[in-house]
Design a protein around this motif. Structure first.
Motif: not given
Length: 613
Positions: A470-498
């Motif tokens: 939708x193109x609509x962002x909120x603080x919950x958009x950042x919360x989602x991004x933080x979840x993915x960031x935390x996943x990267x910190x644990x796995x040590x890998x990008x959540x998406x490869x090329x």
């Protein structure tokens, strides 16, 4: 037949109610079938001069204004927003604007609209945001603005309004921000109920502590108008003011001459360094020299906002210079205002903005240089066969990034939405303390004043599903991004490869959920850690990931809840305390790793920001 009759009457009544409700949300039609909102908008067009032709598509014969440029509508086809900012519009604002009874947002800033502000604007009872700043409105501020009880954001700054501040406007209790600065307002400043406001630049205003002075001004004006004996005093006063102005002009000419002479007569807008509050306005030549003419060998990174170069200033300070893309996307006034707001966000886990550079065709931002790069760099970096980020550092980085985002969401007014939370935007200082970077830039490069944009800015794999669709962002958009960031910190890998798309992200999260349910969380930990992690912290972190990446934004936690959950892990807190005891003051929460390096210290008190984000 008799049994069916009551049912038939009931169905007929229900259908009538449904029709009436549906018709009540339709756009208002006049007796001849013309859409009233179309008439109001066309009246606005007729009163304005549109040299750029941005309103060429507005047509009186149209029944649906929702397809017009700059007009936003609700799902029911009612006009709820007008975004007409930065279009060079002149002329006056038609009184017919008061007929747009469903309008919630009106943005007319940075135009050349003149004349008095119509009192009919007080009819817009649903209006929540009104920005008329940087125009040429004259006359008094309409008292009818005080009728807009739903108004939360009001900017009338940088116009030519005169007279007193209406009590009704000052007492609007729902206002989060009120800006009346740089007009010709006069008289006593009333008690203003807005959470944040500015009346600077109105030289004839006086506050309650100067009430006696206000009385003197009015009294002197009255006496002077009727008493000829004060004629000589008026002449002396006029001559004194004139002499002072002449001396000021001579001093200004002298300073400009010295500046030009020192810079070998280069253009002032590109070479004079001007301090703006706590920010420094750098010359383009200085940044050009510091980066060796923006040499490719000095590139630290590049992304959707521009290219970052490493630079060394004349005083020896090492900085990171971000050269923004689309330099003409925002006007100079808008850019400077947004930069000032970003510069006010001070926190130990936020990247401090040192200054900026703005010329006719360049926009640059200057930050401190982060010697340890980003989390993305360090996750894939090894020293002597061991990862440079051991488990304890990763958990401290997660908590630091969460605290930085919490400050942007809860302690900035209005809140700042990052929109691109990822490992590459979490930088590390000398003490490996997390520093959130690139905040405020998505808004800086977006013309629209709301958090709805047609250009989704972010990184695939980190973008929340509702923002992508939708193109609509909120603080919950950042919360989602933080979840993915935390996943990267644990796995040590990008959540998406090329070469992978959103489907892969969904599979990745399904995999995490499966491991959590089967209590096999150790399988997802970065193998380079060689099993060196704390199981209790891992379980808490995975629970946070699953909560933050829920598909529905309303089901995700706030960053405040995330921080509390991470802080509740006593092992993290004990590790932080042990880290401080070992390293002393050099790596304390002040982010000052060198007691003599004042530039790197951060103010910890919350500071409210003004202006849109």
């Amino acid at each position: 037949m008799e049994r069916c009759l009551p049912r038939l009457l009931l169905l007929t009544a229900a259908f009538s109610v449904f029709v009436l409700r549906a018709r009540s949300t339709d756009p208002p039609l006049s007796s001849d079938g013309v859409n009233g909102e179309v008439v109001a908008l066309m009246s606005m067009k007729s009163k304005m001069r549109d040299e750029r032709g941005v309103m060429d598509g507005w047509d009186i014969n149209s029944v649906d204004p929702c397809t017009w440029s700059m007009v936003g509508c609700s799902s029911n086809g009612l006009v709820v927003s007008l975004d007409m900012a930065n279009n060079g519009l002149s002329g006056t604002l038609s009184a017919s604007v008061g007929n747009l009874s469903h309008l919630q947002t009106m943005l007319l800033q940075n135009n050349k609209i003149t004349g008095a502000l119509t009192v009919e604007i007080g009819k817009l009872s649903k209006l929540k945001t009104l920005d008329l700043s940087a125009n040429k409105f004259i006359g008094e501020i309409p008292v009818t603005l005080g009728h807009l009880t739903q108004l939360g954001y009001l900017r009338l700054d940088r116009n030519k309004f005169s007279g007193q501040i209406p009590e009704a406007v000052a007492k609007l209790a729902g206002l989060s921000f009120l800006d009346l600065s740089f007009n010709n307002l006069s008289g006593l400043i009333p008690t203003i109920f807005a959470k944040d406001y500015s009346v600077a630049g109105n030289y004839f205003l006086c506050n309650s502590s100067a009430m006696h002075g206000c009385g003197n001004v009015v009294m002197n004006e009255t006496i002077n108008s009727v008493n000829p004996s004060n004629h000589q005093f008026t002449i002396v006063l006029t001559l004194s003011v004139s002499c002072a102005l002449m001396l000021s002009l001579l001093l200004l000419v002298f300073v400009l001459h010295r500046c030009r002479q020192h810079l070998r007569f280069s253009p002032i807008d590109e070479n004079c360094e001007i301090g703006m509050g706590q920010l420094k306005r750098f010359s383009f030549r200085e940044l050009q020299t510091s980066t060796e003419n923006f040499s490719s060998k000095n590139i630290l990174g590049q992304g959707g906002f521009g290219v970052v170069f490493k630079g060394r200033l004349k005083n020896g300070a090492v900085v990171a210079v971000k050269r923004l893309k689309d330099p003409n996307f925002t006007g100079e006034v808008q850019f400077q205002t947004e930069v000032e707001m970003i510069g006010l966000a001070l926190h130990r886990n936020l990247l401090r903005l040192l200054g900026f550079c703005m010329t006719s065709n360049e926009r640059l931002l200057v930050y401190p240089y982060m010697s340890n790069g980003s989390v993305a760099d360090r996750l894939r970096d090894h020293h002597h066969g061991k990862p440079s980020l051991e488990w304890s550092k990763r958990m401290r980085i997660a908590l630091g990034a969460a605290r930085g985002l919490l400050y942007l969401h809860d302690q900035c007014n209005p809140k700042i939405i990052h929109r691109d939370v990822k490992a590459a935007n979490i930088l590390l200082d000398e003490c490996f303390e997390a520093v959130v970077g690139d905040f405020g830039l998505a808004k800086l490069l977006d013309r629209r004043e709301s958090h709805v944009t047609t250009a989704v800015r972010g990184t695939v794999g980190h973008i929340a599903p509702e923002y992508l669709s939708t193109g609509q962002s909120s603080e919950k958009t950042d919360v989602f991004g933080f979840g993915i960031l935390l996943l990267e910190l644990i796995t040590g890998q990008k959540t998406l490869g090329s070469g992978y798309g959103p489907a892969h992200k969904g599979l990745m999260l399904d995999w995490v959920r499966e491991l959590y349910e089967e209590k096999r969380l150790s399988s997802m930990v970065d193998r380079n850690l060689n099993g060196s992690f704390v199981a209790a912290e891992l379980e808490v972190a995975v629970e946070v990931i699953l909560m933050c990446t829920r598909s529905s934004p309303s089901l995700r936690p706030t960053m405040c809840e995330v921080v509390k959950t991470l802080e509740a892990s006593t092992l993290v807190e004990e590790e932080e305390e042990r880290h401080e005891m070992v390293h002393g003051l050099s790596c304390s929460f002040s982010r000052t790793c060198d007691a003599n390096d004042e530039a790197s210290s951060f103010v910890l008190e919350p500071i409210e920001l003004s202006g849109p984000r």
